[in-house]
Design a protein around this motif. Structure first.
Motif, PDB file in Angstrom:
ATOM      1  N   TYR A 156      -0.855  -6.231 -59.199  1.00 15.02           N
ATOM      2  CA  TYR A 156      -0.383  -5.364 -58.123  1.00 15.02           C
ATOM      3  C   TYR A 156       1.072  -5.702 -57.859  1.00 15.02           C
ATOM      4  N   GLY A 157       1.703  -4.915 -57.000  1.00 15.05           N
ATOM      5  CA  GLY A 157       3.099  -5.166 -56.657  1.00 15.05           C
ATOM      6  C   GLY A 157       3.843  -3.885 -56.418  1.00 15.05           C
ATOM      7  N   PRO A 158       5.174  -3.925 -56.413  1.00 17.91           N
ATOM      8  CA  PRO A 158       5.963  -2.709 -56.172  1.00 17.91           C
ATOM      9  C   PRO A 158       5.645  -1.646 -57.232  1.00 17.91           C
ATOM     10  N   ALA A 159       5.377  -0.438 -56.780  1.00 20.95           N
ATOM     11  CA  ALA A 159       5.041   0.653 -57.700  1.00 20.95           C
ATOM     12  C   ALA A 159       5.474   1.976 -57.079  1.00 20.95           C
ATOM     13  N   PRO A 160       5.947   2.926 -57.903  1.00 21.61           N
ATOM     14  CA  PRO A 160       6.363   4.234 -57.377  1.00 21.61           C
ATOM     15  C   PRO A 160       5.247   4.944 -56.628  1.00 21.61           C
ATOM     16  N   LYS A 161       4.006   4.796 -57.111  1.00 22.78           N
ATOM     17  CA  LYS A 161       2.869   5.419 -56.430  1.00 22.78           C
ATOM     18  C   LYS A 161       1.647   4.517 -56.590  1.00 22.78           C
ATOM     19  N   PRO A 162       0.726   4.549 -55.604  1.00 30.99           N
ATOM     20  CA  PRO A 162      -0.437   3.653 -55.652  1.00 30.99           C
ATOM     21  C   PRO A 162      -1.255   3.755 -56.937  1.00 30.99           C
ATOM     22  N   SER A 163      -1.331   4.932 -57.525  1.00 31.59           N
ATOM     23  CA  SER A 163      -2.157   5.128 -58.715  1.00 31.59           C
ATOM     24  C   SER A 163      -1.639   4.378 -59.940  1.00 31.59           C
ATOM     25  N   ASP A 164      -0.436   3.798 -59.843  1.00 28.07           N
ATOM     26  CA  ASP A 164       0.117   3.035 -60.959  1.00 28.07           C
ATOM     27  C   ASP A 164      -0.557   1.668 -61.125  1.00 28.07           C
ATOM     28  N   SER A 165      -1.368   1.265 -60.153  1.00 23.68           N
ATOM     29  CA  SER A 165      -2.037  -0.034 -60.203  1.00 23.68           C
ATOM     30  C   SER A 165      -3.469   0.119 -59.712  1.00 23.68           C
ATOM     31  N   ALA A 166      -4.407  -0.571 -60.377  1.00 22.57           N
ATOM     32  CA  ALA A 166      -5.817  -0.514 -59.982  1.00 22.57           C
ATOM     33  C   ALA A 166      -6.047  -1.146 -58.614  1.00 22.57           C
ATOM     34  N   ILE A 167      -5.100  -1.951 -58.139  1.00 21.22           N
ATOM     35  CA  ILE A 167      -5.191  -2.546 -56.812  1.00 21.22           C
ATOM     36  C   ILE A 167      -4.457  -1.678 -55.788  1.00 21.22           C
ATOM     37  N   ASN A 168      -3.244  -1.269 -56.120  1.00 16.30           N
ATOM     38  CA  ASN A 168      -2.477  -0.421 -55.191  1.00 16.30           C
ATOM     39  C   ASN A 168      -3.223   0.868 -54.851  1.00 16.30           C
ATOM     40  N   ILE A 169      -3.955   1.412 -55.824  1.00 17.71           N
ATOM     41  CA  ILE A 169      -4.594   2.714 -55.622  1.00 17.71           C
ATOM     42  C   ILE A 169      -5.667   2.669 -54.537  1.00 17.71           C
ATOM     43  N   LEU A 170      -6.163   1.480 -54.225  1.00 11.52           N
ATOM     44  CA  LEU A 170      -7.167   1.364 -53.165  1.00 11.52           C
ATOM     45  C   LEU A 170      -6.583   1.721 -51.803  1.00 11.52           C
ATOM     46  N   LEU A 171      -5.264   1.699 -51.695  1.00 10.50           N
ATOM     47  CA  LEU A 171      -4.622   2.152 -50.452  1.00 10.50           C
ATOM     48  C   LEU A 171      -4.962   3.609 -50.160  1.00 10.50           C
ATOM     49  N   ASP A 172      -5.016   4.435 -51.211  1.00 10.77           N
ATOM     50  CA  ASP A 172      -5.334   5.851 -51.031  1.00 10.77           C
ATOM     51  C   ASP A 172      -6.749   6.024 -50.498  1.00 10.77           C
ATOM     52  N   VAL A 173      -7.660   5.180 -50.962  1.00 11.62           N
ATOM     53  CA  VAL A 173      -9.048   5.236 -50.494  1.00 11.62           C
ATOM     54  C   VAL A 173      -9.112   4.896 -49.005  1.00 11.62           C
ATOM     55  N   VAL A 174      -8.410   3.840 -48.623  1.00 14.58           N
ATOM     56  CA  VAL A 174      -8.434   3.392 -47.225  1.00 14.58           C
ATOM     57  C   VAL A 174      -7.770   4.420 -46.312  1.00 14.58           C
ATOM     58  N   ARG A 175      -6.704   5.029 -46.779  1.00 18.19           N
ATOM     59  CA  ARG A 175      -5.963   5.987 -45.955  1.00 18.19           C
ATOM     60  C   ARG A 175      -6.675   7.334 -45.826  1.00 18.19           C
ATOM     61  N   ASP A 176      -7.638   7.605 -46.690  1.00 15.17           N
ATOM     62  CA  ASP A 176      -8.352   8.879 -46.668  1.00 15.17           C
ATOM     63  C   ASP A 176      -9.351   8.883 -45.517  1.00 15.17           C
ATOM     64  N   GLN A 177      -8.933   9.436 -44.403  1.00 11.33           N
ATOM     65  CA  GLN A 177      -9.771   9.509 -43.209  1.00 11.33           C
ATOM     66  C   GLN A 177     -10.358  10.915 -43.024  1.00 11.33           C
ATOM     67  N   SER A 178     -10.556  11.618 -44.143  1.00  9.92           N
ATOM     68  CA  SER A 178     -11.032  13.004 -44.096  1.00  9.92           C
ATOM     69  C   SER A 178     -12.526  13.129 -43.842  1.00  9.92           C
TER      70      SER A 178
END
Length: 299
Positions: A156-178
């Motif tokens: 993980y680490g600095p990335a243009p978008k969360p999907s660039d990392s298998a760890i960063n992408i979990l941010l999208d899951v957490v932020r999805d409050q739909s």
């Protein structure tokens, strides 16, 4: 000293490129193919002729380093980029005399008997691990090549978008409050490691500021264990959002017909710690996971 980084537009490659550039002790060249960036040279690593022509121009020699960060998870191209290309680079290392560092993975192990030492028996469970192991064997099988295999866990680490990392992408899951719910793995233990720490380590390795001779296979890993579910809980706390939509899944993925993944591939890093004798900031000097994200999410 000249340093060449393949896959320099990726999350790891970019961190390594920036680490060497910031150190200021080397002439740094970055290669990329999928992304055309002004500061990088575009070379198709899967084209042996193009690669050979590039190295004939680059003229890497003794004292120079090539850090092979480029890798692939897609089944249709993984075997060539992960297995065949490293072998070709090792042949070029033998021809020109530069040191090759091949970035491999903890997934070369089956996860049944951690921790794993550099000389532990390998037994990858899925395609990615098998192709990376084939790359290790190709690199170390070239007699006369100056080659090092560096195994690392999930990054993980600095990335243009969360999907660039298998760890960063979990941010999208957490932020999805739909209202959508997510089954999140709470079975496999991972050791997420920051690419910035790997970049700093590789600079020290290339500059020779390590103690003793570098073995052919070395491990680098942060010490903190997490499941993906536990990482989501950390993100939720840092972001101050609910996590009820994320459900812990403790079942073995292989029992559900999913991709077989190892349970716990903890890499033993004691030999690497000896190389970095006296380093401060914890094991291998790795930043704390929650500490780093706490600062990153404020930006």
């Amino acid at each position: 000293m000249k340093v060449l980084i393949t896959g320099a537009s990726g999350v790891l490659g970019k961190a390594v490129y920036n680490a060497f550039s910031s150190a200021g002790h080397a002439q740094v060249t970055g290669l990329s193919f999928s992304q055309s960036l002004a500061n990088l040279t575009q070379v198709d690593l899967q084209d042996p002729k193009a690669v050979g022509q590039f190295f004939e121009t680059w003229k890497g020699s003794q004292g120079d380093w090539v850090i092979h960060c480029a890798a692939e998870r897609r089944p249709d191209v993984a075997e060539k980029l992960n297995a065949e290309v490293p072998g070709h680079l090792a042949q070029l290392s033998k021809t020109y005399g530069f040191t090759l560092v091949y970035i491999s993975t903890d997934y070369v192990f089956d996860g049944t008997s951690p921790p794993y030492f550099p000389d532990s028996k390998t037994n990858p469970l899925q395609l990615y691990g098998r192709t990376k192991l084939a790359g290790e064997q190709a690199v170390l099988g070239v007699e006369g090549a100056h080659a090092i295999v560096l195994r690392v866990p999930v990054l993980y680490g600095p990335a243009p978008k969360p999907s660039d990392s298998a760890i960063n992408i979990l941010l999208d899951v957490v932020r999805d409050q739909s209202g959508k719910t997510y089954q999140m793995d709470h079975f496999a233990t991972r050791y997420p490691t920051n690419v910035l720490d790997i970049g700093k380590f590789l600079v020290r390795l290339a500059e020779g500021s390590v103690h003793g001779q570098v073995p052919p296979i070395i491990h680098f890993s942060a010490p903190e264990p997490f499941t993906k579910y536990e990482i989501c809980l950390i993100y939720a706390a840092l972001l101050g959002v609910e996590h009820k939509h994320i459900i812990a899944d403790t079942t073995d993925p292989s029992t559900k017909g999913a991709t077989n993944r190892p349970r716990d591939c903890k890499l033993d890093t004691r030999a690497t710690e000896v190389l970095l004798d006296g380093i401060e900031g914890g094991v291998l000097g790795c930043v704390g996971f929650e500490e780093w994200w706490s600062e990153e999410l404020k930006r």
